[in-house]
Motif scaffolding. Structure first.
Motif, PDB file in Angstrom:
ATOM      1  N   GLU A  98      -2.802   0.395  -4.022  1.00 53.00           N
ATOM      2  CA  GLU A  98      -2.646  -0.867  -3.301  1.00 53.00           C
ATOM      3  C   GLU A  98      -2.680  -2.030  -4.291  1.00 53.00           C
ATOM      4  O   GLU A  98      -3.319  -1.967  -5.335  1.00 53.00           O
ATOM      5  CB  GLU A  98      -3.744  -1.035  -2.244  1.00 53.00           C
ATOM      6  CG  GLU A  98      -5.159  -0.874  -2.754  1.00 53.00           C
ATOM      7  CD  GLU A  98      -6.158  -0.816  -1.603  1.00 53.00           C
ATOM      8  OE1 GLU A  98      -6.864  -1.816  -1.407  1.00 53.00           O
ATOM      9  OE2 GLU A  98      -6.206   0.228  -0.918  1.00 53.00           O
TER      10      GLU A  98
ATOM     11  N   VAL B  81       0.841  -1.198   0.000  1.00 51.28           N
ATOM     12  CA  VAL B  81       0.000   0.000   0.000  1.00 51.28           C
ATOM     13  C   VAL B  81       0.873   1.242   0.000  1.00 51.28           C
ATOM     14  O   VAL B  81       1.976   1.261   0.545  1.00 51.28           O
ATOM     15  CB  VAL B  81      -0.951   0.030   1.218  1.00 51.28           C
ATOM     16  CG1 VAL B  81      -1.917  -1.130   1.172  1.00 51.28           C
ATOM     17  CG2 VAL B  81      -0.182   0.034   2.530  1.00 51.28           C
ATOM     18  N   LYS B  82       0.347   2.291  -0.658  1.00 48.00           N
ATOM     19  CA  LYS B  82       1.021   3.580  -0.667  1.00 48.00           C
ATOM     20  C   LYS B  82       0.124   4.618   0.003  1.00 48.00           C
ATOM     21  O   LYS B  82      -1.076   4.677  -0.271  1.00 48.00           O
ATOM     22  CB  LYS B  82       1.342   4.002  -2.098  1.00 48.00           C
ATOM     23  CG  LYS B  82       2.364   3.107  -2.782  1.00 48.00           C
ATOM     24  CD  LYS B  82       2.698   3.609  -4.177  1.00 48.00           C
ATOM     25  CE  LYS B  82       3.734   2.740  -4.848  1.00 48.00           C
ATOM     26  NZ  LYS B  82       4.063   3.222  -6.209  1.00 48.00           N
ATOM     27  N   VAL B  83       0.738   5.398   0.862  1.00 44.43           N
ATOM     28  CA  VAL B  83       0.011   6.407   1.639  1.00 44.43           C
ATOM     29  C   VAL B  83       0.803   7.711   1.582  1.00 44.43           C
ATOM     30  O   VAL B  83       2.027   7.707   1.756  1.00 44.43           O
ATOM     31  CB  VAL B  83      -0.153   5.957   3.110  1.00 44.43           C
ATOM     32  CG1 VAL B  83      -0.806   7.054   3.940  1.00 44.43           C
ATOM     33  CG2 VAL B  83      -0.952   4.667   3.198  1.00 44.43           C
TER      34      VAL B  83
ATOM     35  N   SER C 287       5.459   5.110   2.125  1.00 42.17           N
ATOM     36  CA  SER C 287       5.070   6.500   2.331  1.00 42.17           C
ATOM     37  C   SER C 287       6.346   7.331   2.275  1.00 42.17           C
ATOM     38  O   SER C 287       7.202   7.087   1.433  1.00 42.17           O
ATOM     39  CB  SER C 287       4.318   6.652   3.647  1.00 42.17           C
ATOM     40  OG  SER C 287       3.799   7.958   3.784  1.00 42.17           O
TER      41      SER C 287
ATOM     42  N   THR D  83      -5.138   4.979   1.616  1.00 41.43           N
ATOM     43  CA  THR D  83      -4.188   4.624   0.566  1.00 41.43           C
ATOM     44  C   THR D  83      -4.565   5.318  -0.745  1.00 41.43           C
ATOM     45  O   THR D  83      -5.730   5.623  -0.989  1.00 41.43           O
ATOM     46  CB  THR D  83      -4.171   3.111   0.325  1.00 41.43           C
ATOM     47  OG1 THR D  83      -5.425   2.687  -0.217  1.00 41.43           O
ATOM     48  CG2 THR D  83      -3.919   2.359   1.619  1.00 41.43           C
TER      49      THR D  83
ATOM     50  N   LEU E 228       4.212  -1.043   3.623  1.00 40.33           N
ATOM     51  CA  LEU E 228       3.697   0.315   3.628  1.00 40.33           C
ATOM     52  C   LEU E 228       4.732   1.260   3.034  1.00 40.33           C
ATOM     53  O   LEU E 228       5.852   1.376   3.537  1.00 40.33           O
ATOM     54  CB  LEU E 228       3.365   0.747   5.058  1.00 40.33           C
ATOM     55  CG  LEU E 228       2.986   2.215   5.264  1.00 40.33           C
ATOM     56  CD1 LEU E 228       1.713   2.551   4.501  1.00 40.33           C
ATOM     57  CD2 LEU E 228       2.833   2.524   6.745  1.00 40.33           C
TER      58      LEU E 228
END
Length: 307
Positions: free
Chosen positions: A31, A15-17, A96, A28, A94
């Motif tokens: 994903e 996932v990218k946040v 970020s 997100t 994760l």
């Protein structure tokens, strides 16, 4: 045939946040979910290069079903042992402002399950390749790598071991075809920080003296060094590109090396293909594609060093 073993496969939930904030609700913007594990990564990159392999290991529950389905969707063959209870793990990656990971523990593997794996290992025959990659869950005996290679003793098998510390050191007596530590892992084996290429080559040759045939040392952005069984040593810088992904680059290097070697039994070509495959995965959001590997091959100039 090439066989890869992943003892504790996973579903990797990536996932990218934007600007992850601890203790708050984060949403997100990207994903995806992929089958994960070092041996599985090797199988996928081999398939991308047009080479079939069989992925082995242990799976459990609905997450195990999904791992197998997604691997088969890539066109890879599998021969997993299904455990009677538990769930294959989900690993959260994760991405970020920093990268963080939460890795699951995985299911319990019993003695009867290990015996099933040994039965499959016993079917491996002369001329086959076996890739043992990654750490092992705590429900497996610490000498599982040794037990597997001991069962294959006397067969003309090309064994590839991508592991750390005692998992690696203790199998050198079985003369693995290839081992692939990175420079930091290599230093850990000798209890010191390696300062330069000469240190790396000296330690790699020490591992050869203990039984390894070929030692491929990855050095991230610094490229890689190969000390091969004929005594020649090669170094190549990494191709130019933007690093987008830290997962699977080392596994891709193993796959590329095997693909290059099996094509014509040439170590320099194997080395070049390994670097191209590892870099292609590092520069991509996914594991290396054939097209990306071929494009990077044109950048790579291998420098031969005198032994």
């Amino acid at each position: 045939m090439i066989y890869t073993v992943t003892f504790n496969p996973s579903l990797d939930y990536i996932v990218k946040v934007d600007s992850f904030r601890l203790g708050e609700v984060n949403r997100t913007y990207s994903e995806k979910m992929l089958p994960g594990g070092k041996g599985i990564n090797v199988s996928i990159v081999l398939k991308n290069l047009g080479i079939q392999s069989v992925a082995m290991g242990f799976i459990a529950g609905f997450t195990g079903d999904e791992i197998q389905k997604r691997l088969n969707d890539f066109g890879c063959e599998s021969d997993f042992i299904r455990l009677q209870s538990g769930l294959s793990r989900i690993n959260v990656k994760l991405k970020s402002n920093e990268e963080s990971e939460i890795n699951g523990r995985g299911p319990r593997i019993r003695e009867m399950d290990i015996k099933k794996l040994f039965d499959r290992i016993d079917r491996i025959s002369d001329g086959d390749v076996l890739v043992l990659a990654g750490s092992i869950p705590n429900t497996l005996p610490e000498d599982i790598y040794e037990k597997i290679l001991d069962r294959l003793k006397g067969k003309n098998i090309l064994a590839v071991v991508d592991a750390t510390r005692n998992l690696l050191v203790n199998v050198l007596k079985y003369h693995p075809f290839l081992i692939k530590p990175n420079n930091h892992e290599l230093g850990e084996l000798f209890g010191r920080k390696l300062q330069n290429d000469e240190d790396i080559i000296r330690c790699a040759k020490e591992l050869q003296s203990r039984g390894a045939r070929n030692v491929l040392v990855s050095m991230a952005g610094e490229g890689a060094i190969l000390v091969e069984e004929t005594g020649k040593t090669y170094k190549s810088p990494a191709p130019k590109g933007v690093v987008r992904n830290s997962v699977g680059a080392g596994d891709s290097m193993v796959a590329g090396f095997l693909a290059g070697y099996l094509a014509n039994r040439d170590y320099q070509e194997a080395f070049r293909t390994g670097i191209a495959a590892g870099s292609a995965s590092a520069f991509s959001e996914d594991l290396a594609s054939k097209e990306d590997i071929q494009a990077l091959l044109r950048q790579i100039e291998t420098i031969q060093r005198r032994s």
